[in-house]
Design an enzyme around this catalytic site. Sequence first.
Site, PDB file in Angstrom:
ATOM      1  N   SER A  54       4.193  -5.477  -1.968  1.00 42.83           N
ATOM      2  CA  SER A  54       5.506  -6.096  -1.773  1.00 42.83           C
ATOM      3  C   SER A  54       6.235  -5.417  -0.621  1.00 42.83           C
ATOM      4  O   SER A  54       6.260  -4.186  -0.531  1.00 42.83           O
ATOM      5  CB  SER A  54       6.361  -5.972  -3.037  1.00 42.83           C
ATOM      6  OG  SER A  54       7.681  -6.423  -2.771  1.00 42.83           O
ATOM      7  N   THR A  57       8.902  -2.369  -0.853  1.00 44.17           N
ATOM      8  CA  THR A  57       8.582  -0.959  -1.091  1.00 44.17           C
ATOM      9  C   THR A  57       8.493  -0.229   0.249  1.00 44.17           C
ATOM     10  O   THR A  57       8.129  -0.824   1.264  1.00 44.17           O
ATOM     11  CB  THR A  57       7.241  -0.802  -1.846  1.00 44.17           C
ATOM     12  OG1 THR A  57       6.178  -1.229  -0.998  1.00 44.17           O
ATOM     13  CG2 THR A  57       7.251  -1.604  -3.148  1.00 44.17           C
ATOM     14  N   THR A  59       6.415   1.999   1.509  1.00 40.60           N
ATOM     15  CA  THR A  59       5.097   2.101   2.139  1.00 40.60           C
ATOM     16  C   THR A  59       4.672   0.761   2.740  1.00 40.60           C
ATOM     17  O   THR A  59       4.133   0.717   3.849  1.00 40.60           O
ATOM     18  CB  THR A  59       4.039   2.597   1.133  1.00 40.60           C
ATOM     19  OG1 THR A  59       4.501   3.827   0.561  1.00 40.60           O
ATOM     20  CG2 THR A  59       2.706   2.828   1.803  1.00 40.60           C
ATOM     21  N   CYS A  60       4.935  -0.318   2.044  1.00 39.91           N
ATOM     22  CA  CYS A  60       4.593  -1.649   2.568  1.00 39.91           C
ATOM     23  C   CYS A  60       5.412  -1.946   3.819  1.00 39.91           C
ATOM     24  O   CYS A  60       4.889  -2.477   4.801  1.00 39.91           O
ATOM     25  CB  CYS A  60       4.834  -2.718   1.513  1.00 39.91           C
ATOM     26  SG  CYS A  60       3.814  -2.544   0.032  1.00 39.91           S
ATOM     27  N   ALA A  61       6.684  -1.594   3.785  1.00 41.57           N
ATOM     28  CA  ALA A  61       7.548  -1.805   4.945  1.00 41.57           C
ATOM     29  C   ALA A  61       7.063  -0.976   6.130  1.00 41.57           C
ATOM     30  O   ALA A  61       7.011  -1.466   7.265  1.00 41.57           O
ATOM     31  CB  ALA A  61       8.993  -1.459   4.591  1.00 41.57           C
TER      32      ALA A  61
END
Length: 168
Positions: A54, A57, A59-61
């Site tokens: 997602s 979050t 780390t995803c960003a």
Amino acid sequence: MATLSFQGNSVHTNGELPAVGSIAPAFKLVNSKLEDVGLAAYVGKNKVLNIVPSLDTPTCAASARMFNQKAAAIANTVVLLVSADLPFAQCRFCTSEGLDNVIPLSTFRSGFADDYGVRLTDSLLAGLTARAVVVVDADDRVLYTELVAELANEPDYDSVLKVLAAVG
């Protein structure tokens, strides 16, 4: 089924990533206009599938930002940012972050997570995708895969870039 960890606890996927050397499974994902988009839309281009749980979050960003930065310099390549987020949220995130070099695509209405073996089957994140990268060449052959061993970690950007440099 693959095993990885999330904050030190074991989590599992529904399968395995496509094998290196195989033809990438066809897919349909949903773009920001709520249109189905398939692998065929990117025929003739190298494709980096940056698969994340997602964009909400950190780390995803961070992964989206890093691939956006690196993608600008890679000829004949598209970076597909694949997550379970709704297309509206993906579009809002990419717009607010100024991410113009990634194409956000949602697993909404899609069997992608099952077909690519990245659907998390247990833990609080069950139903989301594991963090993974799949590099597919212009002929849809899988060149590289990485299932990130710890869901909270970023992928190995250098290995992805090395593979893309080798295919030119």
